[in-house]
Design an enzyme around this catalytic site. Structure first.
Site: not given
Length: 139
Positions: A97-100
């Site tokens: 899941h996209l995470h920064v």
């Protein structure tokens, strides 16, 4: 979404515990459970998108506006000298899941730039060829 449940989606839905730092309409941020340094925060879009490339263009600006805010509070609230802001796309992405990552940084904190060896171009000509390939793909 993958066959395996997404822990970040579970956090967003309130089904998995997390130390929430930011709860905004477009994104949520919470402390990383395996931080590089205290305050290491993960910023995720509310909608499930695996990578930055998958994130709809209209959501990129709002997500990174929140990353910018988080980078600022690393300095103003935690007293960090700066921050490291990064995202992985598939490779080294522990949760799909996209995470920064927004990580507080200080001089001599032990992190050495990127966490992997550097590979130089064999020549200026080789570098120019890579730049041309990338430039052409962006047209």
């Amino acid at each position: 979404m993958a066959d395996k449940p997404c822990v970040f989606c579970e956090i967003i839905r309130g089904e998995h515990p997390a130390h929430v730092v930011l709860d905004a309409p477009e994104a949520m941020a919470f402390l990383d459970t395996r931080p590089l340094f205290k305050g290491h925060t993960l910023l995720v879009p509310r909608e499930h998108h695996e990578t930055l490339v998958d994130l709809p263009e209209e959501q990129v600006g709002p997500l990174f506006a929140q990353a910018r805010r988080l980078a600022g509070v690393m300095e103003t609230e935690l007293g960090a000298a700066g921050s490291f802001v990064a995202t992985n796309n598939r490779i080294s992405q522990s949760v799909p899941h996209l995470h920064v990552h927004v990580v507080p940084r200080n001089p001599k904190d032990g992190l050495k730039g990127f966490f992997w060896p550097r590979h130089k171009y064999e020549s200026d000509e080789e570098a120019a060829k890579f730049a041309a390939r990338l430039r052409a793909a962006l047209v």
